[in-house]
Design a protein around this motif. Structure first.
Motif, PDB file in Angstrom:
ATOM      1  N   ASP A 302      29.635   6.722-106.418  1.00 40.60           N
ATOM      2  CA  ASP A 302      29.089   7.180-105.544  1.00 40.60           C
ATOM      3  C   ASP A 302      29.679   6.547-103.820  1.00 40.60           C
ATOM      4  OD1 ASP A 302      28.284   9.325-107.225  1.00 40.60           O
ATOM      5  OD2 ASP A 302      26.718   8.348-107.868  1.00 40.60           O
ATOM      6  N   LEU A 303      29.971   7.480-103.146  1.00 38.23           N
ATOM      7  CA  LEU A 303      30.430   6.527-101.759  1.00 38.23           C
ATOM      8  C   LEU A 303      29.019   7.553-100.652  1.00 38.23           C
ATOM      9  CD1 LEU A 303      34.037   6.705-100.451  1.00 38.23           C
ATOM     10  CD2 LEU A 303      31.987   4.655-101.088  1.00 38.23           C
ATOM     11  N   PRO A 304      28.247   6.944-100.394  1.00 40.60           N
ATOM     12  CA  PRO A 304      27.238   7.035 -99.156  1.00 40.60           C
ATOM     13  C   PRO A 304      27.977   7.868 -97.334  1.00 40.60           C
ATOM     14  CG  PRO A 304      27.370   5.156 -98.700  1.00 40.60           C
ATOM     15  CD  PRO A 304      28.645   5.292 -99.684  1.00 40.60           C
ATOM     16  N   PRO A 305      27.322   8.807 -97.672  1.00 46.12           N
ATOM     17  CA  PRO A 305      27.430  10.113 -96.005  1.00 46.12           C
ATOM     18  C   PRO A 305      27.059   9.126 -95.059  1.00 46.12           C
ATOM     19  CG  PRO A 305      25.247  10.703 -96.629  1.00 46.12           C
ATOM     20  CD  PRO A 305      25.908   9.908 -98.139  1.00 46.12           C
ATOM     21  N   LEU A 306      28.087   9.102 -93.840  1.00 46.78           N
ATOM     22  CA  LEU A 306      27.438   8.149 -92.728  1.00 46.78           C
ATOM     23  C   LEU A 306      26.235   8.106 -92.417  1.00 46.78           C
ATOM     24  CD1 LEU A 306      28.970   6.294 -91.089  1.00 46.78           C
ATOM     25  CD2 LEU A 306      29.975   7.953 -89.166  1.00 46.78           C
ATOM     26  N   ARG A 307      25.752   8.905 -92.033  1.00 42.56           N
ATOM     27  CA  ARG A 307      24.203   8.888 -91.583  1.00 42.56           C
ATOM     28  C   ARG A 307      23.372   7.969 -92.550  1.00 42.56           C
ATOM     29  NH1 ARG A 307      26.150  14.029 -93.698  1.00 42.56           N
ATOM     30  NH2 ARG A 307      24.826  14.472 -95.695  1.00 42.56           N
ATOM     31  N   GLU A 308      24.123   7.907 -93.411  1.00 41.94           N
ATOM     32  CA  GLU A 308      22.940   7.145 -94.080  1.00 41.94           C
ATOM     33  C   GLU A 308      23.453   5.644 -93.998  1.00 41.94           C
ATOM     34  OE1 GLU A 308      22.704   8.532 -98.959  1.00 41.94           O
ATOM     35  OE2 GLU A 308      21.550  11.054 -97.986  1.00 41.94           O
ATOM     36  N   ARG A 309      24.044   5.422 -93.640  1.00 47.53           N
ATOM     37  CA  ARG A 309      24.754   3.324 -93.062  1.00 47.53           C
ATOM     38  C   ARG A 309      24.527   3.178 -91.480  1.00 47.53           C
ATOM     39  NH1 ARG A 309      31.061   3.778 -94.513  1.00 47.53           N
ATOM     40  NH2 ARG A 309      30.174   1.835 -93.732  1.00 47.53           N
ATOM     41  N   GLU A 310      22.935   3.331 -90.774  1.00 49.97           N
ATOM     42  CA  GLU A 310      22.880   3.427 -90.097  1.00 49.97           C
ATOM     43  C   GLU A 310      23.548   2.550 -89.034  1.00 49.97           C
ATOM     44  OE1 GLU A 310      18.330   4.260 -89.340  1.00 49.97           O
ATOM     45  OE2 GLU A 310      18.959   6.661 -89.875  1.00 49.97           O
ATOM     46  N   ASP A 311      22.901   1.058 -90.489  1.00 49.99           N
ATOM     47  CA  ASP A 311      23.183  -0.521 -89.571  1.00 49.99           C
ATOM     48  C   ASP A 311      24.656  -0.719 -89.355  1.00 49.99           C
ATOM     49  OD1 ASP A 311      20.555  -0.839 -90.258  1.00 49.99           O
ATOM     50  OD2 ASP A 311      20.923  -1.382 -92.355  1.00 49.99           O
TER      51      ASP A 311
END
Length: 464
Positions: A302-311
């Protein structure tokens, strides 16, 4: 705790920087010249922050002496050309003086974060052009993805990659293939949504001459072309049911039959599929075969969306910006602080693909050396002023944490300005003072008037 070396000949600036960084849990050492810095073994630090102009050798000499430790160059706002030259010599970045502490801390954190991510070595990926680059990102969700890739790649099982459009599903598929035992064989990538439904079976499984109108010659399908290697089917949720049945046979029996042929051919293919849709939900409505879903979902990533990768967002933006600058020959172009905030706060429904497009647009539209929010065009529905003002350089009125008093005392940049002028005006001209502060003579005069700092009285010449 990260170790930082400050190389600055002005004691006031050096002390201010040290106090600021120490308050944010960095271990700091100081030097007043390149020679003093070399005596401290610069390669033992995690980052070096150096003024460009120093007594003796320039700060850029540390780039070679300290390698591979990154060197962040400080320069006056009026010396942007020198800053760009520093980047060409290998400086990791630059900050303009006088600067505010938020900008400096953000830059320091980003550089150290990049160094840490390079040490963790995410999987390398060879793109369609043959160039290798690591996957970008160091957040917890992406570390899980890297671990799953490393464990899954050598197992030679079917993989289902799930994630929103633009999250990099093909990059994951390439990483799995390149770390597998099939790395020397072909990787065939197919976007199922891009092929018309009437042609999808012919494209995947091939056809014989005369199998249908327009089939003037026999053709090998993409599944057969991937024999011995890996077949990546992107957006597999768009595959028609007839093609799904044929694909299921490939997975179960390792067999294909071209359209119009009675001959069965054996193939040895590893299948990696990707989708942004819920295949289990589609199977309940009859749009996707449940037995094929079970065959595909041996291993799921599962790849996380960019909005959940704030760091990771700003780190990804910096890498994509460098590539866009190279493509358009815009060396030295940077994101303004307002643009970085815009990128950090935007929800990114199109994920990394949307970010890449926004930065490409920004590189093309930017005037000067900074990309501003309007150049990115992320919020076109919001009214904007007819003549957007360029971002002003950091002013001396902004606060800089430091102070000669105690740990809790703050020395503002206004105080620093006053202290610096009074200390140096006896042996420096107005032009030299302005150059050292990175401002114009007019700005220096205006601040003298506002702060009530008298100019040094010039000795009058006696008349003969």
């Amino acid at each position: 705790m990260s170790r930082i070396l400050i190389v600055e000949d002005e004691a006031i600036i050096r002390t201010a920087l040290r106090r600021l960084l120490e308050r944010h849990a960095f271990q700091v050492s100081e030097a007043g010249s390149v020679d003093e810095a070399l005596a401290l073994e610069p390669r033992g630090f995690d980052l070096i922050i150096s003024d460009l102009r120093l007594p003796g050798e320039p700060g850029t000499d540390l780039i070679e002496h300290a390698a591979p430790v990154p060197v962040l160059i400080m320069t006056s706002y009026a010396s942007m050309r020198s800053a760009v030259e520093s980047l060409k010599l290998g400086a990791v970045d630059y900050v303009a003086k006088p600067f505010d502490h938020d900008e400096l801390l953000e830059t320091v954190s980003r550089v150290l974060h990049q160094q840490a991510s390079h040490r963790s070595t995410p999987p390398d990926v060879t793109d369609a052009g043959g160039s290798r680059q690591p996957m970008i990102g160091d957040c917890a969700a992406m570390q899980t993805v890297y671990t799953r890739i490393r464990k899954t790649a050598p197992a030679d099982v079917t993989v289902l990659i799930q994630g929103e459009s633009g999250t990099g599903k093909e990059l994951v598929a390439r990483a799995i293939h390149q770390q597998s035992q099939r790395a020397g064989a072909p990787l065939i990538c197919v976007n199922c949504a891009a092929i018309p439904e009437t042609l999808i079976e012919s494209e995947l499984f091939g056809h014989e001459k005369g199998a249908f109108t327009g089939a003037s010659a026999a053709r090998t399908g993409l599944v057969e072309a991937a024999d011995g290697g890996t077949l990546f089917l992107d957006e597999i949720g768009e595959l028609p049911l007839d093609a799904q049945a044929r694909l299921l046979r490939v997975l179960q029996e390792g067999e294909i039959r071209r359209i119009g042929s009675v001959e069965t051919r054996h193939v040895n293919v590893r299948l990696i599929a990707a989708t942004h849709r819920d295949l289990r939900a589609l199977s309940k409505t009859g749009e996707f075969r449940l037995d094929l879903y079970y065959r595909l979902n041996v291993m799921q990533i599962d790849l996380p969306p960019l909005r959940e990768r704030e760091d990771d967002i700003l780190m990804i933006a910096d890498v994509l910006l460098d590539k866009a600058c190279q493509r358009h020959q815009r060396d030295g172009l940077r994101l303004s602080r307002a643009a970085r905030r815009e990128i950090r706060d935007y929800p990114w429904p199109g994920n990394v693909r949307e970010l890449e497009n926004a930065l490409e647009r920004g590189v093309i539209l930017a005037e000067g050396h900074l990309i501003h929010p309007d150049d990115l065009g992320l919020r076109p529905n919001q009214p904007s002023p007819p003549h957007p003002l360029p971002e002003a350089p950091p002013a001396v009125e902004e606060h800089f944490e430091a102070g000669p008093g105690g740990e809790g005392e703050d020395l503002s940049l206004e105080d620093y300005f006053q202290h610096f002028v009074l200390e140096h005006q006896d042996h420096m001209s107005e032009t030299e003072l302005a150059q050292k502060l990175g401002i114009s003579r007019k700005c220096l005069w205006e601040r003298r008037q506002r702060l009530g700092i008298p100019r040094k009285k010039q000795a009058r010449r006696s008349s003969v």
